[in-house]
Enzyme design. Sequence first.
Site, mmCIF file in Angstrom:
data_model
loop_
_atom_site.group_PDB
_atom_site.id
_atom_site.type_symbol
_atom_site.label_atom_id
_atom_site.label_comp_id
_atom_site.label_asym_id
_atom_site.label_seq_id
_atom_site.Cartn_x
_atom_site.Cartn_y
_atom_site.Cartn_z
ATOM 1 N N GLY A 14 -3.989 0.433 -14.694
ATOM 2 C CA GLY A 14 -2.760 -0.365 -14.689
ATOM 3 C C GLY A 14 -3.024 -1.753 -15.248
ATOM 4 O O GLY A 14 -4.104 -2.299 -15.052
ATOM 5 N N ASP A 119 -11.173 0.133 -10.258
ATOM 6 C CA ASP A 119 -12.225 1.025 -9.753
ATOM 7 C C ASP A 119 -12.368 2.294 -10.605
ATOM 8 O O ASP A 119 -13.479 2.722 -10.902
ATOM 9 C CB ASP A 119 -11.920 1.385 -8.295
ATOM 10 C CG ASP A 119 -13.117 2.029 -7.622
ATOM 11 O OD1 ASP A 119 -14.179 1.393 -7.579
ATOM 12 O OD2 ASP A 119 -12.996 3.189 -7.188
ATOM 13 N N THR A 142 -7.588 -6.062 -11.231
ATOM 14 C CA THR A 142 -6.524 -5.399 -10.472
ATOM 15 C C THR A 142 -5.692 -6.449 -9.744
ATOM 16 O O THR A 142 -6.251 -7.416 -9.206
ATOM 17 C CB THR A 142 -7.039 -4.379 -9.440
ATOM 18 O OG1 THR A 142 -5.949 -4.000 -8.586
ATOM 19 C CG2 THR A 142 -8.163 -4.887 -8.562
ATOM 20 N N ASP A 146 -8.674 -5.463 -4.549
ATOM 21 C CA ASP A 146 -9.352 -4.589 -3.586
ATOM 22 C C ASP A 146 -10.738 -4.126 -4.050
ATOM 23 O O ASP A 146 -11.267 -3.141 -3.530
ATOM 24 C CB ASP A 146 -8.470 -3.365 -3.273
ATOM 25 C CG ASP A 146 -8.174 -2.521 -4.513
ATOM 26 O OD1 ASP A 146 -8.565 -2.927 -5.621
ATOM 27 O OD2 ASP A 146 -7.553 -1.447 -4.364
ATOM 28 N N ARG A 188 -1.613 -0.872 -3.095
ATOM 29 C CA ARG A 188 -2.227 0.417 -2.726
ATOM 30 C C ARG A 188 -2.707 0.399 -1.273
ATOM 31 O O ARG A 188 -1.939 0.059 -0.400
ATOM 32 C CB ARG A 188 -3.356 0.768 -3.695
ATOM 33 C CG ARG A 188 -2.815 1.129 -5.067
ATOM 34 C CD ARG A 188 -3.716 2.065 -5.764
ATOM 35 N NE ARG A 188 -4.951 1.416 -6.133
ATOM 36 C CZ ARG A 188 -5.824 1.940 -6.946
ATOM 37 N NH1 ARG A 188 -5.606 3.118 -7.483
ATOM 38 N NH2 ARG A 188 -6.924 1.310 -7.246
HETATM 39 O O1 F6P Z 1 -3.365 -0.780 -8.822
HETATM 40 C C1 F6P Z 1 -2.332 -1.545 -9.319
HETATM 41 C C2 F6P Z 1 -0.998 -0.962 -8.957
HETATM 42 O O2 F6P Z 1 0.018 -1.845 -9.421
HETATM 43 C C3 F6P Z 1 -0.815 -0.673 -7.470
HETATM 44 O O3 F6P Z 1 -0.568 -1.835 -6.720
HETATM 45 C C4 F6P Z 1 0.327 0.308 -7.515
HETATM 46 O O4 F6P Z 1 0.298 1.159 -6.392
HETATM 47 C C5 F6P Z 1 0.036 1.104 -8.767
HETATM 48 O O5 F6P Z 1 -0.800 0.299 -9.571
HETATM 49 C C6 F6P Z 1 1.270 1.483 -9.550
HETATM 50 O O6 F6P Z 1 0.896 2.302 -10.602
HETATM 51 P P1 F6P Z 1 1.845 2.676 -11.814
HETATM 52 O O7 F6P Z 1 1.855 1.501 -12.766
HETATM 53 O O8 F6P Z 1 1.207 3.872 -12.421
HETATM 54 O O9 F6P Z 1 3.207 2.926 -11.287
#
Ligand code: F6P
Length: 375
Positions: A14, A119, A142, A146, A188
Amino acid sequence: MSTVRRVGVLTGGGDAPGLNAVIRAVVRACKVAYGVTVVGISEGFTGLVEMRARELDLDDISGLLVRGGTILGTTNRGNPFRYAYRRPDGVEELVDASGTAKKNVEKLGLDCLIVIGGDGSLSIGERFWRELGIPVVGVPKTIDNDLSATDYTFGFATAVQSATWALDCLHTTAESHHRVMLLEVMGRDAGWIALHAGLAGGGDVVLIPEIPFRFEPLIAKFQARERRGRPFSLVVVAEGAAPAGGSQVFAGQDAITGWKRLGGISASIAQEIEARGGYEVRATVLGHIQRGGTPVPNDRILASRFGIEAARLAVEGSFGSMVALRGDEIVAVPLADAIGRLKKVDPQCQLMKAARAIGIVFGDENPEDASDSEG
Ligand code: F6P
């Protein structure tokens, strides 16, 4: 004298505000300080498997410091060890494309690959180094903050800024309408964004994944506020929070990788608060607003420092390492130590104690204590 002449850089997983600032710093340091060529790989590891890459010049990074997102593109998919290959008949199947990725690293003439990721991407980078012998330097990224090996990741401060702004907005309308307002934030399985935003934005209740919550202390807190002439409340809900004995709520699942996306818990919490307390409740899911926009100064500075240090490690040949923030210093840590262990909020940490001391309720208190928290 370094033998490193060409360095690849990719962004995986992400996005997070500050990715472009890292790319800018890597290109500046490599080209200006070390006279090394930088090759940008598109769409994370996908670009390595599918050979989508281009040299990055100083012109390519002009104006990047303030831009969110990543000029290289990124994806949650694209793990070369479990690569979603689309067959001619349109069906996707998982194949091991790591050999192709390795060949392409050689074709591109890369002496080192800088992997900027969370990660998941850093774990792939670690396997590249350990199993395939591809020289890798990692940069942690991130908004969730975390990753255990670094005190902070860039993107987190911007996410907290956006969540705090949202709370400030909800505050005035909550007060006008005498409502309980919920703000669901990302993070998360870690409650860092919720905790920091709750502290900065005056949250009355903060629900985090590390503390299973009960509704009784929440209702007691709202009632205590009413008695004090404050018939409205702000609740910050981490997307990974869950009631005691209950489970997390997921918004969807990737058909190929099986990865489950959290989201939506605030709707059921809102219903329950309405049913139990008779309050008028509204829930807002902040979503990807936390991931976009202009990085705040702290994130720009941290991202730039990470990029400069990653370039130095790459040129020096310190492969299999990752840059990290420890205290006020940028240090190098072994990639192997940096992955697989998430940094969660310790319910006993000083920040949590401070939050409780100023009256924030987390849902694990005795209802009388939650009442008392209003002072
Ligand atoms: O890890 C970053 C994050 O934004 C999390 O906080 C969230 O749960 C996830 O990615 C969302 O992922 P996506 O962009 O695939 O919807």
